[in-house]
Structure formats: structure tokens, C-alpha cells
Design an enzyme around this catalytic site. Sequence first.
Site, PDB file in Angstrom:
ATOM      1  N   THR A 279      39.274  50.218  29.170  1.00 53.48           N
ATOM      2  CA  THR A 279      39.830  48.859  29.659  1.00 53.48           C
ATOM      3  C   THR A 279      38.836  48.054  29.748  1.00 53.48           C
ATOM      4  O   THR A 279      37.854  48.189  30.614  1.00 53.48           O
ATOM      5  CB  THR A 279      40.840  49.254  30.711  1.00 53.48           C
ATOM      6  OG1 THR A 279      41.834  50.150  30.583  1.00 53.48           O
ATOM      7  CG2 THR A 279      41.574  47.728  31.139  1.00 53.48           C
ATOM      8  N   PHE A 281      37.991  44.632  31.611  1.00 50.90           N
ATOM      9  CA  PHE A 281      38.610  43.861  32.946  1.00 50.90           C
ATOM     10  C   PHE A 281      37.537  42.237  32.671  1.00 50.90           C
ATOM     11  O   PHE A 281      36.410  42.380  32.321  1.00 50.90           O
ATOM     12  CB  PHE A 281      38.216  44.295  34.380  1.00 50.90           C
ATOM     13  CG  PHE A 281      38.878  45.761  34.280  1.00 50.90           C
ATOM     14  CD1 PHE A 281      40.307  45.559  35.036  1.00 50.90           C
ATOM     15  CD2 PHE A 281      38.722  46.774  33.904  1.00 50.90           C
ATOM     16  CE1 PHE A 281      40.875  46.578  35.407  1.00 50.90           C
ATOM     17  CE2 PHE A 281      39.309  47.961  33.974  1.00 50.90           C
ATOM     18  CZ  PHE A 281      40.503  47.821  34.759  1.00 50.90           C
TER      19      PHE A 281
END
Length: 374
Positions: A279, A281
Site C-alpha cells: 500500500t 501512503f
Amino acid sequence: MDLSTLRNEIDRIDSQLVQLYEQRMEICSQVAEYKIENGKKVFDKTREEEKLARVRSLTHNDFNSQGVTELFEQIMAMSRKLQYQMLESHGRTGRLPFIPVENLDTKKARVVFQGAEGAYSQAAMMRFFGERIDSIHVGSFRDAMSAIEEGSAEFAVLPIENSTAGIVSEIYDLLVEFENYIVGEQILKIKHCLLGVPGTKISDIQTVYSHPQSLMQSSRFLGGHSWQQISMPNNAFAARKVAEDRLKTQAAIASEYAGKVYGLEVLQKPVNNVSNNSTRFIIVTNQKIFKKNAKKISICFEVPHESGSLYHMLSHFIYNHLNLTKIESRPIEGRTWEYRFFLDFEGNLEDSAVKNALRGLREEASNMKILGNY
């Protein structure tokens, strides 16, 4: 005439076209000099529409009319880019409202993340800022954006994209709504675990809680069971709920760290569909700043709902030799079937090529916004 003769005739005409093109661009450079001296804008939409109507009127069938329209749209686009470059060479680049800094001031900063203790966002925050950072957590992404806008925190850490499940669309929409800007990013490898209260067996489970994207990222594992899947705003919230309810019929998909925080047992790991699940961020603040060594720029803009409009915007990256790394679209609220485009490209706001491209985009696109340089 034979094919060789026809091709020679085409070559002769093409040579004339090249000569005429160069003559036209020389006149365009003189037009640019005039506009620079008199403070006039490069892009004159009315003039270009009149020009296209006139050249169409000179053709003799619909096919040629369409072809000439496309040809002259390209010629005028190249003329504009020449004029933008001349503005740059005359030092008329304009000032972007962003301040370059050597480093982000994080020593006394407070950072906000969405979720609860044990969230992946917290892990990304500690990876970027260090484990001793002063932090708070809130219940929603909007709350996080509001916290930095109102000053109760200096930075927010928000998930924007997963390598398996795709973008977090809400974050894109919030970047448009709030006057907050991206100043950094952190990529975190995601290893989902199935968590339950101590003593739970997989055969006991009836309900699984997690964030919608985490459920999606674990769909193959979950598809092998007939469990009810319930979405939660955050993985850590899911782990906390299972810990508080103390029911062996419940489980959560979250990080191993979340399991430690809430005293849960790892029943199986990893449960990701793919092993290289990550992921991305973003680090967001309410200041218009960027690090001097920043290498990526994010922007968004809208274009007229007509053929070729997006192509003309993207050509600014081609002519300025800028590498476009990502493009996404999001529906524009209140305008059915119209979209806002989000782009990432390599560069720094102090680069002349970047300034040149952004100048063209600002003049020709609608509502162009620089989301950050990081």
C-alpha cells in the site's frame, strides 16, 4: 501513374509541407514576441475556433474536413508550446505558490492517522516519521484532513493506493476538497493475518471483519469459507471489535501488529491473494511546501467534454519530455458523466520543463490544481 511515381509526388508535397510548417512556426515566434511584450495570453480559444471553422470551409468533403480539423488542432497546439517555451526563455515563468524547503519540520510535529492503534496507517507513519513521533488517530479520512486543515495536527498519513485493490477513491476526492498538499509518500508491504480471540479454531468462525479493501485483497482465502464478511472503516477497528466482543465465532483480517495490540491470536498468515501486496501512503500537510530534492508531482484537472481534449492536455508532458507515471479519473460531483483527472509525473517544481508544462495545462485545462511535489 505507377506506385513509384505516386510516392515521389507525395514526397514532393511533403517537402513543401515541411517548408510551410517552418515558415508558419517562424511567424508564430513573432506572435509570441508580441504577446510577451504586450502581456497577452498564449491560449486564445476564440481565435482557434474561428481558425478551425475557416480551414474546414476550404475542404470538399466530410472526410477531409475532419482530417484538416485534426491537423490544424495539432499545428496550433505545437504553436502554443513554442510560445510557452519562449515565455520561459524570456524569464516569464511566473511564480508557483509553493515554497522549497531542505527538509520537513517534523521534530515537534503532531501526526494524525485514520483508524485505531495497530492500523497499517500507524505502521506507515512510524516508518516515515520514526516510532517516537507525537500522534493522534481519528475515525475517518475526512477527520484526518480536517485535523491538519484546522491545525490540531501538522501532518496526516493516508492510504491512497494498493497494489492489488487499486486506489482509495475517497482520498482523491478529499485532495480536491481540502487545501492540503502531498509532501511525502511511504510504501508499506501488507501482510494480512486472520486474527481471533485466544483458543479460536478456524472451524468456529462465522463472521469476519475488516476494511473493504482488505477483504478484497484476501478474497481467494475468504472464498474458501462460507463466512459472513462485514466491512469496517479500518483493519484495527476490526481487530479491536473482535477483542472487545470476545466471541470465538468472530475473526478479523488485520496486521500481526494489530493482533499484538489487542491480544488476539494469529489463526492463519498471510491470507493475501498475492505475496507482494503493498500500500502506498501519502504524507499530507496544509502548507504549500516541497522538498528541494522532490522527484514526483501530483496534479488534477478537468477538461471539456469533447473529443481530443484529454489528448491535448497530455501532449504537454510529451513536448516537455516529462515521464507520466500514473493517471486516474474520478466522477465530478453534480456533473453526470464528467470526470476529473489525476496525474503523477516525474519532476520538481523548480524544473523549467515542469513550469512550462504546468503553464500550458493551467491555461488550457479547467480547475488545474497542484496536489504536491514529493
